[in-house]
Scaffold this active site. Structure first.
Site, PDB file in Angstrom:
ATOM      1  N   HIS A 164      -9.816  -7.398  -4.142  1.00  0.00           N
ATOM      2  CA  HIS A 164      -9.486  -6.008  -3.818  1.00  0.00           C
ATOM      3  C   HIS A 164      -8.652  -5.889  -2.546  1.00  0.00           C
ATOM      4  O   HIS A 164      -7.983  -4.874  -2.346  1.00  0.00           O
ATOM      5  CB  HIS A 164     -10.772  -5.188  -3.671  1.00  0.00           C
ATOM      6  CG  HIS A 164     -11.507  -5.005  -4.962  1.00  0.00           C
ATOM      7  ND1 HIS A 164     -11.414  -3.853  -5.724  1.00  0.00           N
ATOM      8  CD2 HIS A 164     -12.332  -5.836  -5.645  1.00  0.00           C
ATOM      9  CE1 HIS A 164     -12.164  -3.979  -6.804  1.00  0.00           C
ATOM     10  NE2 HIS A 164     -12.735  -5.174  -6.780  1.00  0.00           N
ATOM     11  N   ASP A 372      -3.420  -2.835   3.871  1.00  0.00           N
ATOM     12  CA  ASP A 372      -4.508  -2.422   2.996  1.00  0.00           C
ATOM     13  C   ASP A 372      -4.221  -2.941   1.592  1.00  0.00           C
ATOM     14  O   ASP A 372      -3.071  -2.875   1.127  1.00  0.00           O
ATOM     15  CB  ASP A 372      -4.626  -0.888   2.954  1.00  0.00           C
ATOM     16  CG  ASP A 372      -6.058  -0.414   2.930  1.00  0.00           C
ATOM     17  OD1 ASP A 372      -6.920  -1.163   2.423  1.00  0.00           O
ATOM     18  OD2 ASP A 372      -6.333   0.700   3.406  1.00  0.00           O
TER      19      ASP A 372
END
Length: 474
Positions: A164, A372
């Site tokens: 992720h 991110d």
């Protein structure tokens, strides 16, 4: 077949539940809001499934009820495991390294030993509950050794791994003392998924450089197997967020929130975990300089900064929180007025309805991480803007930027550029804002959480039976 057979087993660091105390004092378990659990919940409830993870405490593993038909299997962690595996190797070694070494990664041999020990425990738990020939989907950087360990225990399984967070370029990853072991662990999977194609490219380069294996960005040869690699950008339940944001009580709450903020002309919102990767300090500095120059006036504009504490036992996070709170205090002291703070700073978590109301209030959503993997807050904001208004200011270094191309994209490392783009977003006309938002909303409706899971699991599940059942979820 095993007694507790399941067609799909999800293996993640955390179980998708929170423990809470009922009014009579008894401990109860409920599905937790947010995170991977909320992402996969609409899908798992349509097929026999199990979830292997940690419940959040230390000591013996509690016995847990099924949650919406999904069997919960708790992996026990000791206080030492928590300190050395979770706070240590996962979040003080891998996390900063994978986020461009924004903070210096720390290496300790005992942390690696704990990482191995805990990954072995998760692999054994998954092996015990997976049915013969079943699918196991391992999640994220906490458990990168699990695919290889699980394959050694259960070679009959189809194993997927999804990362992720970002996967770093070779020059950063090469710093890791145990780089080869981590790569081999991931290569125990049949399918390795990343958020972006660049991450898959980085991984393939490292497999060639470190392990000497034949590899492309899509296929890697390991012994007599082929491991497939690809980009599968994660998403949200777009329809659920849109429906929540459109509820009359949420709309009314948004109106009250705006009134409580002093009915400013414009509201800027940021919602982050308290993490050095999120660019909170850079954002506050840019806003402070806009106030100092007069480009933004407190009587007209207010910034709402939600910064939910995380990993508070890790020293870097404690230092960051102190710095952020000092800067918020300085800005409010210098530019605020009685009853009119320049920044409303909130550290408590919000439930989904309150968060949706905040999204509805925000004229500008500032999502400016330094790095991110995806950033689902950006996608939630877009989904919540059911009237096609609102400007999304988005970091180029968030995975979401590759999909939400119509956002006001910015380099958060460039202070002048950040200030200029924030001014642009604040002053944008309704036609420009509306065109951008409609395009982003249309993309999210086509690429929601169900599309993500179907895309990944169809690549993993060669029989197609699981994905056929998932297709009934819409």
């Amino acid at each position: 077949m095993r007694q507790n057979s399941n067609s799909l087993v999800v293996v993640a660091n955390r179980l998708p539940i929170d423990d809470s105390v009922a009014p009579d004092g008894a401990c109860e378990w409920r599905r937790s809001p947010g995170g991977l659990g909320s992402a996969l919940h609409p899908l798992l409830r349509h097929t026999p499934a199990a979830w292997v993870g940690w419940a959040g405490g230390t000591g013996p593993a509690p016995r847990l009820p099924d949650i919406d038909g999904v069997r919960m299997h708790c992996v026990a962690l000791t206080a030492e495991d928590l300190r050395d595996h979770y706070e240590g190797f996962a979040n003080a070694t891998l996390w900063p390294l994978y986020h461009d070494a924004v903070e210096q990664p720390v290496y300790h041999r005992r942390w690696w030993e704990a990482y191995q020990r805990v990954n072995q425990r998760f692999a054994e738990a998954a092996a015990a509950v997976a049915e013969p020939g079943g699918l196991v989907w391992v999640q994220d950087y906490h458990l990168q050794l699990v695919p290889g360990l699980l394959r050694a225990l259960r070679p009959d399984l189809r194993i997927g791994f999804f990362l992720h967070v970002p996967f770093p370029p070779p020059e950063l990853f090469m710093q890791l003392p145990r780089r080869a072991e981590l790569l081999r662990g991931m290569l125990g999977a049949d399918l390795i998924g990343f958020q972006r194609a660049q991450a898959a490219h980085n991984f393939a380069q490292l497999v060639v450089k470190v392990l000497g294996l034949p590899a492309t960005d899509r296929r890697i040869g390991v012994d007599d197997r082929v491991v497939r690699v690809g980009a599968y950008p994660v998403s949200i339940d777009t329809a659920e967020m849109a429906a929540l944001a459109g509820r009359p009580d949420v709309t009314a709450r948004a109106r009250r929130l705006r009134h409580d903020l002093g009915d400013p002309q414009q509201v800027i919102l940021s919602v982050d975990r308290m993490d050095y990767t999120k660019g909170i300090e850079q954002r506050l500095k840019a806003y402070s300089e806009l106030l100092a120059s007069g480009d933004v006036k407190v009587r007209d504009t207010v910034l709402v900064q939600v910064a939910v504490p995380s990993r508070e036992r890790v020293g870097q996070y404690q230092i960051l929180r102190d710095r952020v709170e000092r800067e918020v205090g300085r800005i409010n002291g210098e530019f605020g007025r009685v009853g009119e703070p320049a920044i409303h700073y909130l550290t408590q978590p919000f439930d989904r309805a309150e968060l949706a109301a905040l999204y509805r209030v925000a004229d500008v959503m500032a999502v400016t991480p330094l790095r991110d993997g995806m950033n689902l807050v950006a996608k939630e904001y877009v989904a919540a803007r059911v009237d096609d208004t609102g400007a999304l200011l988005l970091s180029e270094f968030a995975g979401a930027a590759a999909e939400l191309e119509q956002a006001y994209l910015v380099n958060p490392h460039d202070l002048e550029g950040l200030k200029q783009m924030l001014r642009t977003a604040l002053r944008a006309g309704p036609d420009d804002v509306g065109d951008r938002m409609r395009a982003m909303r249309a993309h999210l409706h086509r690429h929601d959480i169900r599309a993500w899971a179907r895309s990944y699991l169809s690549a993993l599940d060669q029989t197609g039976s699981l994905v056929t059942r998932l297709g009934s979820t819409g």
